[in-house]
Design a protein around this motif. Sequence first.
Motif, PDB file in Angstrom:
ATOM      1  N   THR A 122      -3.385   0.407   2.219  1.00 36.38           N
ATOM      2  CA  THR A 122      -2.408   0.661   2.983  1.00 36.38           C
ATOM      3  C   THR A 122      -2.076   1.808   3.560  1.00 36.38           C
ATOM      4  OG1 THR A 122      -0.811   1.030   1.307  1.00 36.38           O
ATOM      5  CG2 THR A 122      -0.851  -1.245   2.011  1.00 36.38           C
ATOM      6  N   PHE A 181      -3.721   0.348  -8.988  1.00 34.96           N
ATOM      7  CA  PHE A 181      -2.889  -0.837  -8.199  1.00 34.96           C
ATOM      8  C   PHE A 181      -3.786  -1.231  -7.017  1.00 34.96           C
ATOM      9  CE2 PHE A 181      -1.697   1.225  -3.824  1.00 34.96           C
ATOM     10  CZ  PHE A 181      -2.235   2.457  -4.277  1.00 34.96           C
ATOM     11  N   ASN A 182      -3.530  -2.574  -6.675  1.00 32.53           N
ATOM     12  CA  ASN A 182      -4.081  -3.486  -5.634  1.00 32.53           C
ATOM     13  C   ASN A 182      -5.449  -4.070  -6.229  1.00 32.53           C
ATOM     14  OD1 ASN A 182      -2.058  -3.437  -3.912  1.00 32.53           O
ATOM     15  ND2 ASN A 182      -2.904  -1.721  -2.630  1.00 32.53           N
ATOM     16  N   ASP A 205       1.759  -4.648  -4.506  1.00 34.26           N
ATOM     17  CA  ASP A 205       2.817  -4.967  -3.554  1.00 34.26           C
ATOM     18  C   ASP A 205       3.071  -6.426  -3.644  1.00 34.26           C
ATOM     19  OD1 ASP A 205       3.654  -2.530  -1.988  1.00 34.26           O
ATOM     20  OD2 ASP A 205       1.409  -2.464  -2.045  1.00 34.26           O
ATOM     21  N   PHE A 264       5.560  -3.315  -6.491  1.00 31.53           N
ATOM     22  CA  PHE A 264       6.361  -2.193  -5.631  1.00 31.53           C
ATOM     23  C   PHE A 264       7.413  -2.859  -4.846  1.00 31.53           C
ATOM     24  CE2 PHE A 264       1.814  -0.422  -5.809  1.00 31.53           C
ATOM     25  CZ  PHE A 264       2.070   0.333  -6.942  1.00 31.53           C
ATOM     26  N   ARG A 306       9.183  -2.215   9.715  1.00 28.61           N
ATOM     27  CA  ARG A 306       9.648  -2.709   8.060  1.00 28.61           C
ATOM     28  C   ARG A 306      10.914  -3.122   8.005  1.00 28.61           C
ATOM     29  NH1 ARG A 306       6.129   1.248   4.348  1.00 28.61           N
ATOM     30  NH2 ARG A 306       5.943  -0.848   3.303  1.00 28.61           N
ATOM     31  N   LYS A 309      12.352   0.740  -3.533  1.00 25.81           N
ATOM     32  CA  LYS A 309      11.613   1.522  -2.649  1.00 25.81           C
ATOM     33  C   LYS A 309      12.436   1.321  -1.367  1.00 25.81           C
ATOM     34  CE  LYS A 309       7.957  -1.553  -1.063  1.00 25.81           C
ATOM     35  NZ  LYS A 309       6.672  -1.773  -1.199  1.00 25.81           N
ATOM     36  N   HIS A 310      12.250   2.465  -0.259  1.00 26.36           N
ATOM     37  CA  HIS A 310      11.660   3.656  -0.618  1.00 26.36           C
ATOM     38  C   HIS A 310      12.818   4.635  -0.487  1.00 26.36           C
ATOM     39  CE1 HIS A 310       8.860   0.681   1.750  1.00 26.36           C
ATOM     40  NE2 HIS A 310       7.916   1.258   1.265  1.00 26.36           N
ATOM     41  N   MET A 334      10.337   4.377  -6.050  1.00 25.11           N
ATOM     42  CA  MET A 334       9.307   4.961  -5.115  1.00 25.11           C
ATOM     43  C   MET A 334       9.742   6.007  -4.114  1.00 25.11           C
ATOM     44  SD  MET A 334       6.635   3.184  -2.499  1.00 25.11           S
ATOM     45  CE  MET A 334       5.741   2.296  -3.951  1.00 25.11           C
ATOM     46  N   PHE A 391       8.314   8.131   2.552  1.00 22.56           N
ATOM     47  CA  PHE A 391       7.430   9.092   3.311  1.00 22.56           C
ATOM     48  C   PHE A 391       8.230  10.204   4.213  1.00 22.56           C
ATOM     49  CE2 PHE A 391       4.476   5.389   3.528  1.00 22.56           C
ATOM     50  CZ  PHE A 391       3.457   5.903   2.698  1.00 22.56           C
ATOM     51  N   ASP A 420       5.062   7.361  -2.547  1.00 16.97           N
ATOM     52  CA  ASP A 420       4.310   6.399  -1.724  1.00 16.97           C
ATOM     53  C   ASP A 420       2.908   6.907  -1.519  1.00 16.97           C
ATOM     54  OD1 ASP A 420       3.980   4.150  -0.329  1.00 16.97           O
ATOM     55  OD2 ASP A 420       5.607   4.287   1.050  1.00 16.97           O
ATOM     56  N   TYR A 421       2.149   5.780  -0.923  1.00 16.60           N
ATOM     57  CA  TYR A 421       0.767   6.073  -0.651  1.00 16.60           C
ATOM     58  C   TYR A 421       0.255   7.502  -0.083  1.00 16.60           C
ATOM     59  CZ  TYR A 421      -3.915   4.005   0.070  1.00 16.60           C
ATOM     60  OH  TYR A 421      -5.335   3.646  -0.154  1.00 16.60           O
ATOM     61  N   MET A 445       0.616   8.452  -6.256  1.00 17.00           N
ATOM     62  CA  MET A 445      -0.148   7.455  -5.745  1.00 17.00           C
ATOM     63  C   MET A 445      -1.180   7.888  -4.786  1.00 17.00           C
ATOM     64  SD  MET A 445       1.077   3.933  -3.739  1.00 17.00           S
ATOM     65  CE  MET A 445       2.183   3.487  -4.551  1.00 17.00           C
ATOM     66  N   TRP A 493       2.961  -8.234   4.473  1.00 14.50           N
ATOM     67  CA  TRP A 493       2.886  -7.955   3.133  1.00 14.50           C
ATOM     68  C   TRP A 493       2.977  -9.037   2.155  1.00 14.50           C
ATOM     69  CZ3 TRP A 493       1.736  -3.716   1.018  1.00 14.50           C
ATOM     70  CH2 TRP A 493       1.973  -2.436   1.897  1.00 14.50           C
ATOM     71  N   GLU A 531       4.628  -2.715   7.809  1.00 15.83           N
ATOM     72  CA  GLU A 531       4.397  -1.579   8.146  1.00 15.83           C
ATOM     73  C   GLU A 531       3.469  -0.871   9.292  1.00 15.83           C
ATOM     74  OE1 GLU A 531       2.884   0.562   4.422  1.00 15.83           O
ATOM     75  OE2 GLU A 531       2.598   2.510   5.430  1.00 15.83           O
TER      76      GLU A 531
HETATM   77  C1  BGC Z   1       3.851   1.614   1.442  1.00 14.54           C
HETATM   78  C2  BGC Z   1       4.428   1.005   0.375  1.00 14.54           C
HETATM   79  C3  BGC Z   1       3.722   0.554  -0.650  1.00 14.54           C
HETATM   80  C4  BGC Z   1       2.440   1.346  -0.849  1.00 14.54           C
HETATM   81  C5  BGC Z   1       1.229   0.628  -1.682  1.00 14.54           C
HETATM   82  C6  BGC Z   1       2.555   2.356   1.256  1.00 14.54           C
HETATM   83  O1  BGC Z   1       1.941   2.366   2.677  1.00 14.54           O
HETATM   84  O2  BGC Z   1       4.825   2.339   2.168  1.00 14.54           O
HETATM   85  O3  BGC Z   1       5.582   0.216   0.651  1.00 14.54           O
HETATM   86  O4  BGC Z   1       4.193   0.057  -1.747  1.00 14.54           O
HETATM   87  O5  BGC Z   1       1.646   1.515   0.340  1.00 14.54           O
HETATM   88  O6  BGC Z   1       0.798  -0.179  -1.126  1.00 14.54           O
END
Ligand code: BGC
Length: 769
Positions: free
Chosen positions: A66, A87-88, A117, A161, A175, A214-215, A258, A261, A293-294, A324, A432, A520
């Motif tokens: 992301t 993750f992911n 997510d 998340f 968002r 979050k966030h 979380m 940003f 956050d990422y 992260m 998402w 996003e």
């Molecule tokens: C998003 C988060 C998300 C994270 C992990 C970020 O870009 O803002 O909401 O949980 O990526 O994928």
Amino acid sequence: MKKSTFCFTIILSLIFTDAVFSQQKKVNSTANTQQMNQFVAALMKKMTLEEKIGQLNLPSSGDFTTGTASNSGIEQKMKAGQVGGLFNIKSVAKIRAAQQFAVENSRLKIPLVFGMDVIHGYQTVFPIPLGLSCSWDMQAIERSAQIAAAEASADGICWTFSPMVDISRDPRWGRVSEGSGEDPYLGSQIARAMVKGYQGQNYSQPNNIMACVKHYALYGAVEAGREYNTIDMSRVRMFNEYMPPYKAAVDAGAGSVMASFNEVDGIPATGNKWLLTDVLRKQWGFNGFVVTDYTGMPEMIAHGMGDLQQVSALALKAGVDMDMVGEGFLTTLKKSLAEGKVTQQDIDRACRKVLEAKYKLGLFSDPYRFCNVKRAQTEIYTAANRKAAREIAAKSFVLLKNQNQILPLKKSGTIALIGPLADAKENMSGTWSVAADPTNYKSLVTALKDATGNKAKIVYAKGSNLDADSAFEARATMFGKSLHRDLRSNEDILKEALRTAEKADVIVAAVGESAEMSGESSSRSNIQVPKIQQDLVQALLKTGKPVVLVLFTGRPLDLTWESKNVPAILNVWFGGSEAGDAIGDVLFGNVTPSGKLTATFPQNVGQVPLYYNHKNTGRPLGEGEWFQKFRSNYLDVSNDPLYPFGFGLSYTSFTYEKPVLDKSRIRKTDAIKVNVKVTNTGNFDGEEVVQLYIQDLVGSITRPVKELKGFQKIFLKKGESRNIQFTITNNDLKFYNSDLKFDSEPGDFKIYTGTNSSDVKEASFTLLP
Ligand code: BGC
């Protein structure tokens, strides 16, 4: 989404026998804090500095990304004990393999936590959160989170998340689709329901997963609705209007938070000690862990907070426990410790928080607790889950207009289904939905054909592309959510649609946004239905046949043109994997729509931010007035919304009597009962959301014109009346004053009850000193 080359080369073994965990095997994951503390302290004694820092590192496995950064050399880092979680990664087999690799190859065999997510469902996808919130049905929302947790945990995930609880009043922000709209009271109820749904009573069941609120904080208030933009807000506004849902989720026991940003008070949230320690931990008593956050940590370099070493130290000292993707902790903390920029206690605190979460998840007693491959085969996308998703999707749809009761449609004659969203199964799940598998989902065309069988004929044409600009369409259909752009000329596509419409008795126009036009990094400065689709609808209207607009959107839109010209509008948001069938249920009247907007629809983008719980100003407009010189208004548009917060029609109608209070004067220790009689006066059985708002007429700070303080979703048979009772206590009258003290103030209050925030009847009472 981007596929990665990262894969594990180890052999999958289904039996875990390592003796290292035997000391904790018998300990139930709900074991008391003392046992957990002892276990974690003993483990930490064995850990080197590098291993402690390693626990704070959360790389992305790279099945999806992301952000623009990604991690490399993960296997090596796992061996060296430099990974706390991943993750992911999608699929229980891969997760099991990764877990096995971590526990069998690292010195202390500490299991990893696996996040994803899981935002509005897993493979069974529920409506996007903004849509879900429009159900105003807390049981349904909790159920959706429970099902998401059950499916995700069956596929190896133990940490989501979600919930995203950012209040937003700005439909330009993409968002807005991921949150629960503009209201802090409703947002708080939903935050609680989601946390309860994911986590259950505790994590003792392997089908519960840990939530991540979050966030944190205020991300939904980005200036101009532009993604990742600056936020500057008074603390009074922050605490009264934006913070309540985060606090509600923390109070409900969310295991992690979380950091957002954006900056808060001039300091990025990721490095903001006041936010992460003073408010979150000290004031609210949060005892879980905080993740960035990422790449939120290295992004503080661009924010202008220093180099990677500086920002990483700043984040750790502010209260961040896990990094992260950024690898700021991994690469700089040792140096910072040596230079005295962070302390051993700072590192220990963060490490302890991460280990505690793993302990609570039961991973030390069984690292494969969420890795039962059989569950993945039988518990994902089940008939029962899909049935729940279909029912819940139908609850999220909002009927915005239904002139001459065009809806519900009859299952007879010929129905022309036209529009770029009609045959778009990849888009049904919305933004998402990373675990979605659209091969199984129905497009609207298929669903309506299934719904009507041989009773009615469904004919279909695309009518137009999403947008005339192919480059825009490419940006708005990422992550495999293609709308299969039709390369014929616009005229040819339209002509075909008009020929198709000619044969029909009624036209259903499936238009609006694509799934990735919100979410996003999908801010818009124009919030109308793309022009080419408006032209299509106009051409369809010209046929003289009745037109029903089925509107797909991830945000409130400017529907001024549509609301004037199209006789019926059903807003279906993005309803998830079962959306097609659910739309059929509502269009044909098997289900009476009951969704109510949780975000105001403006008349045009210039009114934004527009929200119902605004302040009066010193120069308000009078009721029903439009332009008055030297009043707070516009020359070219009234202050009214197009559709207010709480608005949504039904196939039936409801009448409200005036609210009746059992007292007109109370003390802080008293409660007031508010009675409202509601009658279903139409021809259908149906659900209604009875709403209660309060206005504090005089305060030490200015107070909103009204604030939601209660609601009940009720079902009334046609002709049925019911007395609905609300109880108001002192707690409902409290707010944060300019000293940020949360209290009520004696004086006069108004109560408003009704079917939406504008259409209300009132009563008054006084709070005595
Ligand atoms: C998003 C988060 C998300 C994270 C992990 C970020 O870009 O803002 O909401 O949980 O990526 O994928």
